[in-house]
Design a protein around this motif. Sequence first.
Motif, short mmCIF file in Angstrom:
data_model
loop_
_atom_site.label_atom_id
_atom_site.label_comp_id
_atom_site.label_asym_id
_atom_site.label_seq_id
_atom_site.Cartn_x
_atom_site.Cartn_y
_atom_site.Cartn_z
N CYS A 10 0.85 -1.18 0.00
CA CYS A 10 0.00 0.00 0.00
C CYS A 10 0.89 1.23 0.00
CB CYS A 10 -0.92 0.00 1.22
SG CYS A 10 -1.93 1.48 1.29
N LYS A 12 -0.07 4.23 0.42
CA LYS A 12 -0.53 5.20 1.41
C LYS A 12 0.00 4.83 2.80
CE LYS A 12 -4.67 7.98 1.74
NZ LYS A 12 -6.13 8.00 1.62
N CYS A 13 -0.11 3.56 3.13
CA CYS A 13 0.38 3.09 4.43
C CYS A 13 1.90 2.91 4.42
CB CYS A 13 -0.27 1.76 4.79
SG CYS A 13 -2.05 1.81 4.96
N SER A 37 -8.69 -3.44 -2.33
CA SER A 37 -8.57 -2.28 -1.47
C SER A 37 -7.72 -2.64 -0.26
CB SER A 37 -9.96 -1.84 -0.98
OG SER A 37 -10.84 -1.74 -2.05
N CYS A 38 -7.03 -1.65 0.25
CA CYS A 38 -6.22 -1.86 1.43
C CYS A 38 -7.12 -2.10 2.64
CB CYS A 38 -5.34 -0.64 1.65
SG CYS A 38 -4.42 -0.70 3.18
N CYS A 41 -6.34 1.15 5.22
CA CYS A 41 -6.79 2.52 4.95
C CYS A 41 -7.89 2.59 3.90
CB CYS A 41 -5.60 3.38 4.55
SG CYS A 41 -4.98 3.03 2.91
N CYS A 43 -7.70 2.44 0.62
CA CYS A 43 -7.39 2.95 -0.71
C CYS A 43 -7.15 1.77 -1.66
CB CYS A 43 -6.19 3.89 -0.66
SG CYS A 43 -4.63 3.10 -0.44
N GLY A 44 -7.28 2.05 -2.94
CA GLY A 44 -7.14 1.00 -3.93
C GLY A 44 -5.70 0.55 -4.08
#
Length: 53
Positions: A10, A12-13, A37-38, A41, A43-44
């Motif tokens: 991910c 984002k993470c 998806s995560c 969080c 997000c894709g």
Amino acid sequence: MSDDQVTGWCMKCKATCPMVDTTEVKMKNGRPAMKGSCGTCGCGMYKILSTKK
Ligand SMILES: [Zn+2]
């Protein structure tokens, strides 16, 4: 095949997270990939599957 946990990177993470809502897709170059998806969080995320068999 039920508890086959799919994980992916991910962005984002900035960590490897469990993937939820996974769907197998095929990329334009014909390689199989996993879209989902995560689980952390939401997000894709994408994971490129290695061609085995
Ligand atoms: Zn995440």
